[in-house]
Every structure is written in structure tokens, then in C-alpha cells.
Design a protein around this motif. Structure first.
Motif, short mmCIF file in Angstrom:
data_model
loop_
_atom_site.label_atom_id
_atom_site.label_comp_id
_atom_site.label_asym_id
_atom_site.label_seq_id
_atom_site.Cartn_x
_atom_site.Cartn_y
_atom_site.Cartn_z
N LEU A 45 0.83 -1.21 0.00
CA LEU A 45 0.00 0.00 0.00
C LEU A 45 0.87 1.25 0.00
CD1 LEU A 45 -2.89 -0.99 2.44
CD2 LEU A 45 -2.98 -0.76 -0.05
N SER A 46 1.97 1.21 0.74
CA SER A 46 2.90 2.33 0.78
C SER A 46 3.52 2.57 -0.60
CB SER A 46 3.99 2.07 1.81
OG SER A 46 4.92 3.10 1.84
N LEU A 47 3.87 1.50 -1.30
CA LEU A 47 4.42 1.61 -2.66
C LEU A 47 3.36 2.20 -3.61
CD1 LEU A 47 6.62 1.07 -4.79
CD2 LEU A 47 5.73 -1.27 -4.97
N ALA A 48 2.13 1.73 -3.49
CA ALA A 48 1.06 2.25 -4.35
C ALA A 48 0.80 3.73 -4.06
CB ALA A 48 -0.22 1.45 -4.13
N ALA A 49 0.83 4.12 -2.78
CA ALA A 49 0.62 5.52 -2.42
C ALA A 49 1.76 6.39 -2.97
CB ALA A 49 0.51 5.67 -0.92
N LYS B 242 1.42 9.44 -5.66
CA LYS B 242 1.97 10.75 -5.33
C LYS B 242 2.93 11.21 -6.43
CE LYS B 242 5.36 12.80 -2.41
NZ LYS B 242 6.57 12.35 -1.80
N GLU B 243 3.87 10.34 -6.81
CA GLU B 243 4.85 10.68 -7.84
C GLU B 243 4.17 10.91 -9.20
OE1 GLU B 243 8.10 11.36 -7.62
OE2 GLU B 243 7.97 11.12 -5.46
N ASN C 15 15.64 6.45 -3.18
CA ASN C 15 14.98 6.62 -1.89
C ASN C 15 13.47 6.46 -1.96
OD1 ASN C 15 17.43 7.15 -0.63
ND2 ASN C 15 17.29 9.33 -1.03
N GLY C 16 12.94 6.43 -3.17
CA GLY C 16 11.50 6.31 -3.35
C GLY C 16 11.11 4.92 -3.82
#
Length: 157
Positions: free
Chosen positions: A57-61, A65-66, A146-147
Motif C-alpha cells: 500500500l505504501s508503494l502504491a501511495a 503521489k509521484e 529513496n522512493g
């Protein structure tokens, strides 16, 4: 992976038992099946696939965002009367190692407006990326490392 298949089987059983084949009911079945598997699996000393959900979920968010930020930057750049662009290709040293991780990273970069994955070196240690604005490639490399790359490693290792 086997527990994911069990979870899917439990969700399908849930849909069959309740008699409602809607998407909402299938998702509820997946959640209930995952909860049941977590409870059962922890009693056997294993760890389930649920802890992977938060990093995914963090990767998808991060991707959303990007995607939004880069789409905005591309829009502003295209609509400005004096497009001061320095397009170019830079080499990004990969930390991810598996084919799946490299492919996922390349696709996330390509799906983000203003950047495009061009090629991977034969030794699979370098990803070549084309950027619409390559005036500061080191910052772009740091942002990718870092992303997307860090989030991929958190989700799949």
C-alpha cells in the motif's frame, strides 16, 4: 504464496456460501480469509502474507503521489512559454536484483510522466532512464533510490 491461494479459496467459498457474487462480498471474503489464516498460521509459528500488505500500500501511495507530482510538472513545463528543458539519458545503478523487482521499478519509472526506462545493462546492475528534464540527474537518481527502489525492496524482501 500457498497461503494466498488458500485465502483466495476461502474467499470463493465465502462467496458461494453467502450466495452473493459481488465484488464487495469477494473483498470481504478475502479479508475474513486472511484474518483466519493469520490466526491459524501464527499458532504454527509462521508469518503470513498480511504483513506485506502495508508495504505494498505504501508503494502504491508513493506511485500515486509521484504520478500526480510529475504530471503537474510536465503540464507546467509544456504550458510555459519558454520551455527550458534539458532532456537526457542517465545511468541508474540498481540495488534491486531479481527480474521481477527490476521490471517493476522500470515500469513504475516509465508510467511516471517525464521519465522513461530505456534499457537494462546485460549484467542487470544498471537501468538507463530518459528524463524530460535531466538538468540534475543526481537528484533524480537519489529520488528513485529513496522512493520507488526502497519501497520495492521493503515490499518484496
Amino acid at each position: 504464496m500457498i497461503f494466498f491461494l488458500f485465502n483466495l479459496l476461502l474467499a470463493i467459498a465465502w462467496v458461494a456460501v453467502t450466495g452473493s457474487a459481488s465484488l464487495h462480498n469477494l473483498v470481504l471474503g478475502l479479508l475474513l480469509g486472511a484474518l483466519a489464516l493469520v490466526i491459524i498460521r501464527e499458532s504454527f509459528g509462521g508469518k503470513g502474507h498480511i504483513p506485506r500488505v502495508l508495504p505494498l500500500l505504501s508503494l502504491a501511495a508513493l506511485f500515486l503521489k509521484e504520478l500526480s507530482l510529475s504530471a503537474w510538472k510536465v503540464t507546467v513545463t509544456v504550458l510555459s512559454p519558454d520551455m527550458k528543458l534539458k532532456p537526457g539519458i542517465f545511468a541508474f545503478q540498481l540495488t534491486v536484483t531479481s527480474d521481477f523487482e527490476i521490471t517493476l521499478l522500470a515500469n513504475l519509472i516509465t508510467l511516471t510522466p517525464g521519465t522513461l526506462s530505456v534499457d537494462v545493462s546485460p549484467d542487470r546492475r544498471t537501468l538507463y532512464v530518459h528524463a524530460l528534464d535531466c538538468s540534475d540527474p543526481e537528484t533524480t537518481k537519489r529520488d528513485i533510490a529513496n522512493g520507488f527502489e526502497r519501497k520495492i525492496m521493503e515490499a518484496f524482501r
